[in-house]
Motif scaffolding. Sequence first.
Motif, PDB file in Angstrom:
ATOM      1  N   SER A  22      44.644  42.982  34.635  1.00 17.64           N
ATOM      2  CA  SER A  22      44.445  44.219  35.415  1.00 17.64           C
ATOM      3  C   SER A  22      45.784  44.719  35.939  1.00 17.64           C
ATOM      4  O   SER A  22      46.091  45.918  35.879  1.00 17.64           O
ATOM      5  CB  SER A  22      43.515  43.965  36.604  1.00 17.64           C
ATOM      6  OG  SER A  22      42.353  43.309  36.179  1.00 17.64           O
ATOM      7  N   TRP A 101      41.231  47.788  41.565  1.00 24.21           N
ATOM      8  CA  TRP A 101      40.693  49.025  40.985  1.00 24.21           C
ATOM      9  C   TRP A 101      40.195  49.971  42.079  1.00 24.21           C
ATOM     10  O   TRP A 101      40.332  51.187  41.972  1.00 24.21           O
ATOM     11  CB  TRP A 101      39.569  48.708  39.981  1.00 24.21           C
ATOM     12  CG  TRP A 101      40.054  47.970  38.768  1.00 24.21           C
ATOM     13  CD1 TRP A 101      41.290  48.042  38.204  1.00 24.21           C
ATOM     14  CD2 TRP A 101      39.312  47.031  37.969  1.00 24.21           C
ATOM     15  NE1 TRP A 101      41.361  47.216  37.106  1.00 24.21           N
ATOM     16  CE2 TRP A 101      40.171  46.584  36.934  1.00 24.21           C
ATOM     17  CE3 TRP A 101      38.016  46.522  38.021  1.00 24.21           C
ATOM     18  CZ2 TRP A 101      39.762  45.658  35.964  1.00 24.21           C
ATOM     19  CZ3 TRP A 101      37.611  45.609  37.057  1.00 24.21           C
ATOM     20  CH2 TRP A 101      38.480  45.177  36.043  1.00 24.21           C
ATOM     21  N   ASN A 328      32.883  49.068  36.221  1.00 20.20           N
ATOM     22  CA  ASN A 328      34.286  48.799  36.498  1.00 20.20           C
ATOM     23  C   ASN A 328      34.826  47.853  35.442  1.00 20.20           C
ATOM     24  O   ASN A 328      34.220  46.817  35.159  1.00 20.20           O
ATOM     25  CB  ASN A 328      34.423  48.165  37.885  1.00 20.20           C
ATOM     26  CG  ASN A 328      34.284  49.198  38.988  1.00 20.20           C
ATOM     27  OD1 ASN A 328      34.991  50.198  39.013  1.00 20.20           O
ATOM     28  ND2 ASN A 328      33.355  48.964  39.901  1.00 20.20           N
ATOM     29  N   VAL A 350      38.126  54.345  37.186  1.00 19.28           N
ATOM     30  CA  VAL A 350      38.639  54.811  38.484  1.00 19.28           C
ATOM     31  C   VAL A 350      38.379  56.299  38.709  1.00 19.28           C
ATOM     32  O   VAL A 350      38.459  56.789  39.830  1.00 19.28           O
ATOM     33  CB  VAL A 350      40.147  54.513  38.642  1.00 19.28           C
ATOM     34  CG1 VAL A 350      40.396  53.024  38.795  1.00 19.28           C
ATOM     35  CG2 VAL A 350      40.951  55.085  37.483  1.00 19.28           C
ATOM     36  N   TYR A 409      45.903  56.184  36.695  1.00 22.23           N
ATOM     37  CA  TYR A 409      46.667  55.166  37.433  1.00 22.23           C
ATOM     38  C   TYR A 409      47.974  55.774  37.945  1.00 22.23           C
ATOM     39  O   TYR A 409      48.392  55.509  39.074  1.00 22.23           O
ATOM     40  CB  TYR A 409      47.002  53.971  36.532  1.00 22.23           C
ATOM     41  CG  TYR A 409      45.912  52.936  36.328  1.00 22.23           C
ATOM     42  CD1 TYR A 409      44.573  53.233  36.536  1.00 22.23           C
ATOM     43  CD2 TYR A 409      46.234  51.637  35.930  1.00 22.23           C
ATOM     44  CE1 TYR A 409      43.581  52.279  36.324  1.00 22.23           C
ATOM     45  CE2 TYR A 409      45.262  50.668  35.730  1.00 22.23           C
ATOM     46  CZ  TYR A 409      43.940  50.991  35.911  1.00 22.23           C
ATOM     47  OH  TYR A 409      42.973  50.043  35.710  1.00 22.23           O
TER      48      TYR A 409
END
Length: 432
Positions: A22, A101, A328, A350, A409
């Motif tokens: 992650s 996350w 997720n 997200v 992100y």
Amino acid sequence: MPNLPPPSSAATSADADLFARSLARVVQAAQHARIDPETLLRLSAPARTIEVSIPLRRDDGSLQVFRGYRVQYDDSRGPYKGGIRFHPRVDLAEVKSLALWMTLKCAVVDVPFGGGKGGIEVDPRQLSTAELERLSRGYVRALADVLGVDRDVPAPDVYTNARTMAWMADEYRVIARRLEPGMITGKPVGRGGSLGRDDATGRGGYYVLKEIEARRGWSPAQVRVAVQGFGNAGQHIAQLLHEDGYRVVAVSDSKGGILQPDGLDVPAVAAHKQAQHELPLPRGARRLGNADLLQLEVDVLVPAALEDQLTEHNAEQVAAKVVLELANGPTTGPADAILHRRGVLVVPDVLANAGGVTVSWFEWLQNRTGEPWSLAQVHERLRACMRTQFQAVHERATTQGVPMRMAAYGLALERLDRALGAGGTAADFARG
Ligand code: NAD
């Protein structure tokens, strides 16, 4: 022999791997974001990791001890925020990843929360309702010191729901000796919950899909959808898409799936699942395995169950043009690369499932002001928020020529950078 919990699974390499994987994707995204390297350093580990033991008196009089977690990842943008999961495979690495996350997600949709997550390593289907209530209250007793409306605000996740939240809010009230409904969201309406929180995650994903529909000139009746996971997130998006004329051809739960090429009667499937706790087999439908569902000839695939469903082993076989991540972490890094190369649009978790935390924010606001919102207000603000953030992420992905996850992100990292850097002193040293 007492019911001892198995040895902590937190340190096994497979688990640690999930968190490392992650984090690696965040580092990758940072290459496309204008941030101070210190921001990445600050976000490379959670602020606080808590593991607790929760004793439970079973209905048969025996004592069982469960392992629970709360990870508080980052609160530079607001109180920690994130759901509580009840699942036999919950472990520290999973909760840490989910908390990371959440940190990114709250920044992507620009809600004033940080990121956190919690869970109990338990198979809730093995417990009676009374046992589940005692376990939920035990979780709050173990963690009450670190929770609170301005500290850390949990919500439902896999195998927890509005009733679980009501038990937890009530236990917190007993401990704190005051009412603080905003310390948890996803509560039942009438106990401080918001209208529209129940279907918010699915609805947020639905609004995102409407944006894609507009860009691609889709006509809903032509669009075939498969949904993996028929719980809160999966069921609601299936219902909304069905009402809108989309063809939901397949759905699944932990026991397997059903396929009806003409489209399922989703309300009938949901009613059967609600009453019988299993998917029906409608006339003309056939059963299919969960692995098969991921490879169906559909236009939209909605993973809405658990992590690591699309991997390097099956990403080549995904036939969908769009993957809408309501779960997720359903897509691994290598799968992401394969899907991107094959031109499959992956709308990342997200963004795609951020409707839940967005309406949790609305609930928190209502709890703090004491002013209830109408359902129309909730839907309107949710739609506006999802549209704005989808546009921002989509535009960034197009401009930078990167997958939407990297763009989302990157956007989140820049917002976190502003928060983390605002009180920082690095620049003073640079000047000196
Ligand atoms: P839920 O407990 O309501 O539903 C989970 C569903 O997944 C169930 O139908 C279960 O049978 C099914 N399932 C479990 N294992 C499966 C498997 N291997 N294959 C197919 N189906 C399987 O949980 P939920 O709240 O809907 O959460 C689902 C996902 O959505 C999770 O990843 C969660 O973190 C994410 N999510 C939920 C919310 C929310 O508000 N509830 C918000 C954001 C993200």
